[in-house]
Structures are given as C-alpha cells and as structure tokens.
Write an enzyme that holds these catalytic residues in place. Structure first.
Site: not given
Length: 271
Positions: A2-3, A58, A150, A259
C-alpha cells in the site's frame, strides 16, 4: 505494498466507520506484529476510542482518547478489512480490534506491524520521513529545490521515503510514465523544466489514484466498490508485455536497483 493513495483511502474509510466507537474486544494472533506484550496491548486498548486517524506517508496513526497512539505500517502484503467474521476474507489475521458488532481485521502483517506508542514516540518514528507531494505547503518550486542536486535514478528518488514520503513501486512508475521519463533517468541530468514536469505528473497521478480507491483490489468492507478501482487504470505498472496506451509500444519490465520497474521504451525518455 500500500502506498499513499491506498493508505489515504483507508484513512477516510476508517474515519467514517470507527471514530468514537468504543473498543470492545482485541484479539492478538501474532505477537510479533506488536511492540509490546499482547496482554499489555489488549489491556491498554480495551474500552478506549479512536478519536482521530492520521496518515503520514505510508503510515496510519490511530489517536486514542487516552493520548496513546497505534502506529500501523502494512508493508508488503498487508491489508485491512472492516466487518463481521462472516464477511471477512478467508485469510489469517494477525490482530483484530472490535468496535461493537464490527471488527477491524489486520491481515498479512508478516512484515508489517501495529505498534502501541506515546505521542512522542510516534513523532520520533515519523520524523525521518520526507515531505509529501500533496502537502498544501509543497509546490513546484519547493519540489525542484528538494530534488535538485541529488543523484541516482528517478525511481530510486521517488521511492526514497526520506526524500519524499508515500510513493512506492506502483506510483513511481505511473508518475514516470505521466512525465514521459524512464524510471532509470538520472536525476542529476534533468533540467528544472523537466523536474517541473515530473512534479506536475505526480500531482496528477496521486489524486487520480486516490479518487479511484488506489490499486489494491481487496475491498475494505462488504459493499465497498471504490477500493482498488485504480488498478485497471494503471498505464504501465504490472502491464509488461501489453501495448502502451499512449504510443502502442510494448510495456517492458526490468530490475532497477533491486526493484521491478515498468515503462514504455518507445515514449519514455532519459530527459
């Protein structure tokens, strides 16, 4: 997992159904899902009421009327169901909290957890989380300043909870698709204009996903036709081998820094 849209959907549904309802029964089937002994957990919850349900990234935070907090992270495979024993899915439950005739079932908490904490402990746990893109204090300029300088892949940035809270595998891929960017695109190579396009994509995808109940298909309760409605609307996530809805190319799946990532190599680009 779940996000943000899934957890916000849960928060809204929980607010509608359990606020100020006295807790009448607590069952612990897996003590490892807790941070305190089951006996203490049950004793502290019995007779209390949830006065407010908050979401941060989350996480869900259940504010109890005695000042204590329940901090929930569902992790991979976790879900909630609210209803009766006859209505609930045929799956093992790790924790059950009853509010009169209906029960909130915590399912799939093998990696997830439900911790009983003080307000200060909760604050300390959530402190490392980055800002959320749907926060009213966030805007395009602040987002650009947040990510500029970044390094690394776009997907790694979006799922880094210390930089941006609430986004995981699914919505990182959907946001990248909406922005016409590859998940592997290097943040340091993106112009401010492209970063602005990425922000626009995020603030389009996330509210849209929330409006349609997120992508997790398991209903929150009997008669729930909203939860999971976004699953069929995903453009690339879990769509490998299918035709791209935008250009007709073939959606591809790769492994990116450990991922899975889904994208269309025909219409998504490095910049």
């Amino acid at each position: 997992m779940p996000e943000l849209p899934e957890m916000e959907n849960y928060r809204r549904l929980l607010t509608e159904h359990i606020i100020n309802q006295p807790i009448t029964r607590v069952v612990i089937n897996r003590e490892k899902s807790l941070n305190v002994p089951a006996e203490r957990f049950i004793q502290e919850l019995m007779g209390q009421r949830v006065v407010f349900v908050e979401r941060r990234g989350k996480f869900l935070v259940f504010h109890l009327n005695n000042g204590r907090r329940l901090l929930l992270h569902l992790m991979l495979g976790g879900m909630l169901f609210y209803g009766t024993e006859e209505e609930r899915p045929s799956r093992n439950t790790q924790v059950e909290i009853a509010f009169g005739s209906s029960t909130l079932y915590f399912i799939g908490l093998r990696l997830g957890y439900l911790h009983l904490l003080s307000a200060k402990e909760t604050e300390e746990t959530l402190k490392p989380l980055g800002p959320e893109l749907l926060d009213r204090r966030m805007n395009k300029e602040r987002f650009i300043a947040l990510v500029k300088g970044r390094r690394g892949s776009l997907k790694s940035l979006l799922v880094n909870q210390h930089v941006i809270a609430g986004i995981g595998n699914c919505y990182a891929d959907e946001i990248a698709f909406e922005a016409d960017l590859l998940p592997s695109a290097k943040i340091q190579d993106l112009s401010e204009e492209t970063l602005g396009r990425l922000y626009d994509a995020a603030v389009k995808v996330l509210p849209d996903a929330l409006e349609h109940g997120g992508y997790m298909e398991s209903p929150f309760m009997a008669g729930d036709t909203l939860t999971g409605g976004y699953d069929e609307m995903c453009k690339v996530y879990d769509r490998d081998g299918e035709s791209c809805v935008r250009c007709g190319g073939v959606v591809t799946r790769i492994e990116l820094t450990g991922r899975k990532a889904f994208f269309c190599p025909s219409c998504q680009h490095e910049r």
